[in-house]
Enzyme design. Structure first.
Site, PDB file in Angstrom:
ATOM      1  N   CYS A  17      37.582  65.820   6.111  1.00  0.00           N
ATOM      2  CA  CYS A  17      37.852  64.257   5.271  1.00  0.00           C
ATOM      3  C   CYS A  17      36.890  64.259   4.039  1.00  0.00           C
ATOM      4  CB  CYS A  17      38.228  63.464   5.573  1.00  0.00           C
ATOM      5  SG  CYS A  17      36.519  63.004   6.986  1.00  0.00           S
ATOM      6  N   GLY A  62      48.004  56.527   6.583  1.00  0.00           N
ATOM      7  CA  GLY A  62      47.339  55.004   7.178  1.00  0.00           C
ATOM      8  C   GLY A  62      48.007  54.657   5.728  1.00  0.00           C
ATOM      9  N   GLU A  76      40.576  55.961   9.088  1.00  0.00           N
ATOM     10  CA  GLU A  76      39.388  56.257   8.157  1.00  0.00           C
ATOM     11  C   GLU A  76      40.263  57.472   7.808  1.00  0.00           C
ATOM     12  OE1 GLU A  76      35.759  56.591   8.253  1.00  0.00           O
ATOM     13  OE2 GLU A  76      36.012  55.255   9.673  1.00  0.00           O
ATOM     14  N   GLY A 108      43.965  60.360   9.442  1.00  0.00           N
ATOM     15  CA  GLY A 108      44.710  60.607   9.726  1.00  0.00           C
ATOM     16  C   GLY A 108      44.452  60.533   7.371  1.00  0.00           C
ATOM     17  N   SER A 109      45.536  61.174   7.595  1.00  0.00           N
ATOM     18  CA  SER A 109      46.089  61.463   6.032  1.00  0.00           C
ATOM     19  C   SER A 109      46.053  59.651   5.665  1.00  0.00           C
ATOM     20  CB  SER A 109      47.161  61.972   5.823  1.00  0.00           C
ATOM     21  OG  SER A 109      48.245  61.347   6.431  1.00  0.00           O
ATOM     22  N   LYS A 161      46.108  59.262  21.196  1.00  0.00           N
ATOM     23  CA  LYS A 161      47.137  59.836  20.113  1.00  0.00           C
ATOM     24  C   LYS A 161      46.625  60.833  19.847  1.00  0.00           C
ATOM     25  CE  LYS A 161      50.074  60.976  17.779  1.00  0.00           C
ATOM     26  NZ  LYS A 161      49.913  61.922  17.270  1.00  0.00           N
TER      27      LYS A 161
HETATM   28  P1  NAD Z   1      48.245  63.152   9.175  1.00  0.00           P
HETATM   29  O1  NAD Z   1      48.282  61.447   8.868  1.00  0.00           O
HETATM   30  O2  NAD Z   1      49.504  63.729   9.300  1.00  0.00           O
HETATM   31  O3  NAD Z   1      48.605  62.285  11.104  1.00  0.00           O
HETATM   32  C1  NAD Z   1      47.047  62.267  12.157  1.00  0.00           C
HETATM   33  C2  NAD Z   1      47.528  61.617  13.226  1.00  0.00           C
HETATM   34  O4  NAD Z   1      48.693  60.178  12.619  1.00  0.00           O
HETATM   35  C3  NAD Z   1      48.486  62.782  14.190  1.00  0.00           C
HETATM   36  O5  NAD Z   1      47.736  62.764  15.286  1.00  0.00           O
HETATM   37  C4  NAD Z   1      49.798  62.403  13.441  1.00  0.00           C
HETATM   38  O6  NAD Z   1      50.785  62.846  14.814  1.00  0.00           O
HETATM   39  C5  NAD Z   1      49.852  61.029  13.905  1.00  0.00           C
HETATM   40  N1  NAD Z   1      50.994  60.181  12.478  1.00  0.00           N
HETATM   41  C6  NAD Z   1      51.867  61.085  11.516  1.00  0.00           C
HETATM   42  N2  NAD Z   1      52.820  60.036  11.009  1.00  0.00           N
HETATM   43  C7  NAD Z   1      52.418  59.291  12.247  1.00  0.00           C
HETATM   44  C8  NAD Z   1      52.800  57.555  12.112  1.00  0.00           C
HETATM   45  N3  NAD Z   1      54.130  57.749  11.634  1.00  0.00           N
HETATM   46  N4  NAD Z   1      53.055  56.823  13.042  1.00  0.00           N
HETATM   47  C9  NAD Z   1      51.532  57.131  13.838  1.00  0.00           C
HETATM   48  N5  NAD Z   1      51.046  58.560  13.553  1.00  0.00           N
HETATM   49  C10 NAD Z   1      50.891  59.320  12.726  1.00  0.00           C
HETATM   50  O7  NAD Z   1      46.699  64.007   9.660  1.00  0.00           O
HETATM   51  P2  NAD Z   1      46.498  64.799   9.610  1.00  0.00           P
HETATM   52  O8  NAD Z   1      46.677  66.062   8.946  1.00  0.00           O
HETATM   53  O9  NAD Z   1      46.301  64.880  10.738  1.00  0.00           O
HETATM   54  O10 NAD Z   1      44.779  65.545   9.002  1.00  0.00           O
HETATM   55  C11 NAD Z   1      44.072  65.197   8.019  1.00  0.00           C
HETATM   56  C12 NAD Z   1      43.830  64.177   7.304  1.00  0.00           C
HETATM   57  O11 NAD Z   1      43.135  63.525   8.539  1.00  0.00           O
HETATM   58  C13 NAD Z   1      43.006  64.442   6.043  1.00  0.00           C
HETATM   59  O12 NAD Z   1      43.676  63.761   4.574  1.00  0.00           O
HETATM   60  C14 NAD Z   1      41.948  63.832   6.129  1.00  0.00           C
HETATM   61  O13 NAD Z   1      41.198  63.804   4.880  1.00  0.00           O
HETATM   62  C15 NAD Z   1      41.869  63.231   7.069  1.00  0.00           C
HETATM   63  N6  NAD Z   1      40.751  62.871   7.623  1.00  0.00           N
HETATM   64  C16 NAD Z   1      39.348  61.787   7.850  1.00  0.00           C
HETATM   65  C17 NAD Z   1      38.870  61.631   8.148  1.00  0.00           C
HETATM   66  C18 NAD Z   1      37.863  60.168   8.061  1.00  0.00           C
HETATM   67  O14 NAD Z   1      36.303  60.223   8.917  1.00  0.00           O
HETATM   68  N7  NAD Z   1      37.948  59.401   7.072  1.00  0.00           N
HETATM   69  C19 NAD Z   1      38.268  63.073   9.143  1.00  0.00           C
HETATM   70  C20 NAD Z   1      39.459  63.382   9.301  1.00  0.00           C
HETATM   71  C21 NAD Z   1      40.591  63.160   9.009  1.00  0.00           C
END
Ligand code: NAD
Length: 502
Positions: free
Chosen positions: A303, A251, A268, A246-247, A193
């Site tokens: 990130c 997470g 991550e 993601g965030s 996704k």
């Molecule tokens: P986000 O957590 O808002 O979304 C990430 C993904 O999770 C999206 O596909 C979103 O639709 C999905 N999501 C959201 N709520 C969910 C739920 N309840 N259940 C399942 N999936 C859900 O993050 P974002 O704004 O897309 O990305 C930015 C964040 O990602 C920042 O905190 C950044 O540091 C982090 N990030 C980490 C890495 C790494 O490798 N450590 C790399 C890139 C980004």
């Protein structure tokens, strides 16, 4: 005149936003309509129907069937390798289109999307690297332990099952391939996704994967947001492993959800990474590189961006001066123009969040050196924020502690190595760190003392063959190299009785 990306979108002849489930394309049902806006202009680029819980259920069932009953998990190494190697070629052949779609996805400037680190070339290398592991995944054999019960023990590495790959929006090409590569190479089946804010490149990748003619259900794509589509995926009992990027907040939610059924999870997450600058460093390089983390390419929406500069007092003023000059060299504009160096923020919510952090930085006593505002004129309709530096930041301020995910650098004065390490580690996160010094012994001492997943000495980058991941709240597990393969595999111990010589 305001910039527009619509002619470029038209040239790219976008694929319709559809789901790929069990070897077939279909419209999402039961979700809602989603409109994709270009972050550079907020123009409407395309719309599609997102996947509802029933679509996700179909995708997971297809992946489950392909794993439990299909040939894929037990396919011989040579055959699986040959099949997946074709994907590397297909990505290279379509690299230019993929790089451009990524620009349309999230406003990443083409200057970044087409240079190695975030490009289709990197994405292809991530697939290539993991495909290379297929015939090299060895188990172990152990010495026979006891005379009383002589047995030969050995381990087998086996695919973990159905993997749910959930992506953020900031680097969809290399991030999707970081999930697709290990899962398919290991013999897992996958439901991926992409972020609702950046699905275009992943849709095109799915079309390329279709050309491989993998068994139905091995690779599935669902489109949609977090609360509906993502939630249905991470709570589905047919998923064996969640690979999430993601965030931190999402997470933590996913980690809790994975507890039901004891499903495996890799995370991550975000960071608030330090860049430690000692007085004996090449200061120009240290300041320019640190400022680039928050201002070039994705404008700090990375990130591992090192957004806390911890700078020794002797060179503090000079560091701030050089970083400010580097910030002034940033060029905003049409993201498809190669002269544009940096991206807008992904959406209006992120724009508001970054502006409120900037306001807070001033209120809590940070000294605004450059930026803090938004460009006007032809950029007025996009989510742009000028590169911003706060000096004289204290470790307790919000802008020193929370991930801003925007073009904001906080500069904190330090005295000596002990304080550098203490402040660097004074964070709930531990994703990356930078050390700038000409003293190799100190560099190594500090690198060993830092609680961070990757540490760069006088430079920083990312490559597919080395582990990447976070300490503390920055994540769980590692991507990259053999670590990524082991994250989608189970270890089985097999023992064979040796009996007695006859
Ligand atoms: P986000 O957590 O808002 O979304 C990430 C993904 O999770 C999206 O596909 C979103 O639709 C999905 N999501 C959201 N709520 C969910 C739920 N309840 N259940 C399942 N999936 C859900 O993050 P974002 O704004 O897309 O990305 C930015 C964040 O990602 C920042 O905190 C950044 O540091 C982090 N990030 C980490 C890495 C790494 O490798 N450590 C790399 C890139 C980004």
């Amino acid at each position: 005149m305001a910039i527009t990306v619509l002619p470029r979108a038209h040239e790219l002849d976008l694929s319709p936003g559809r789901l790929y489930i069990d070897g077939e394309w279909s419209e999402g049902e039961g979700g809602s309509a989603w409109t994709h806006l270009s972050p550079a202009t907020n123009e409407e680029v395309t719309t599609w129907a997102t996947a509802g819980a029933a679509d996700v259920d179909r995708a997971v069932r297809a992946a489950r069937r392909a794993f439990d009953e299909g040939p894929w998990p037990s396919m011989r190494a040579r055959e699986r390798m040959h099949l997946l190697q074709r994907l590397v070629g297909l990505i290279h052949e379509n690299a230019d289109e993929l790089n451009r779609l990524q620009v349309l996805d999230n406003g990443m400037p083409l200057s970044m999307s087409s240079s190695y680190g975030a490009s289709a070339g990197m994405a292809a290398d991530r697939i290539d690297h993991h495909v290379g592991w297929i015939d090299k995944l060895t188990g172990e054999t152990f010495p026979v332990y006891s005379e009383g019960h002589p047995m030969q023990m050995l381990t087998l590495l086996e695919p973990i099952g159905v993997v749910a790959g959930i992506l953020p929006w900031n680097a969809p090409l290399m991030q999707s391939c970081g999930k697709i590569g290990p899962a398919l190479a290991a013999g897992c089946t996958l439901v991926i996704k992409p972020s609702e804010y950046a699905p275009l490149t992943v849709i095109r990748l799915a079309e390329l994967i279709e050309e491989l003619e993998l068994p139905d259900g091995v690779f599935n794509l669902v489109l949609g947001d977090g609360p509906v589509t993502g939630e249905a995926l991470v709570t589905h009992e047919g998923v064996d492993k969640i690979n999430f990027t993601g965030s931190r907040a999402t997470g933590e939610h996913i980690l809790a959800a994975s507890g039901k059924g004891i499903r495996r999870v890799s995370l991550e997450l975000g960071g608030k990474s330090p860049s430690i600058v000692f007085a004996d460093s090449d200061l120009e390089r240290a300041a320019v590189t640190t400022m680039a983390h928050v201002s070039i390419g994705l404008s700090g929406q990375v990130c591992s961006a090192q957004t806390r500069a911890l700078v020794e007092r002797e060179v503090y003023d000079e560091f701030v001066e050089i970083a400010a000059r580097a910030g002034d060299r940033v060029r905003y504009g049409d993201p498809f123009e190669m002269a544009t160096t940096s991206a807008p923020l992904i959406n209006a919510v992120q724009l508001e969040k970054v502006m409120s952090y900037i306001e807070r930085g001033g209120e809590e006593g940070g000294r605004l050196v450059i930026g803090g505002d938004r460009p006007a004129g032809e950029l007025g309709d996009g989510n742009w924020v000028n590169p911003t530096i706060f000096a004289d930041v204290d470790r307790t301020m919000t802008i020193a502690r929370e991930e801003i995910f925007g073009p904001v650098l906080s500069v904190i004065p330090i005295e000596g190595e002990e304080e550098a390490v203490r402040l660097a580690n004074d964070s709930p996160y531990g994703l990356s760190a930078g050390i700038y010094t000409d003293n190799v012994e100190r560099a190594m001492r500090v690198a060993r003392a830092l609680r961070a997943g990757t540490v760069g000495i006088n430079d920083y980058d990312f490559f597919p063959n080395a582990p990447f991941g976070g300490y503390k709240a920055s994540g769980l597990g590692r991507e990259g190299g053999r670590h990524a393969m082991e994250a989608v595999m189970e270890t089985k111990t097999v023992m064979v009785g040796l009996g007695e010589a006859s």
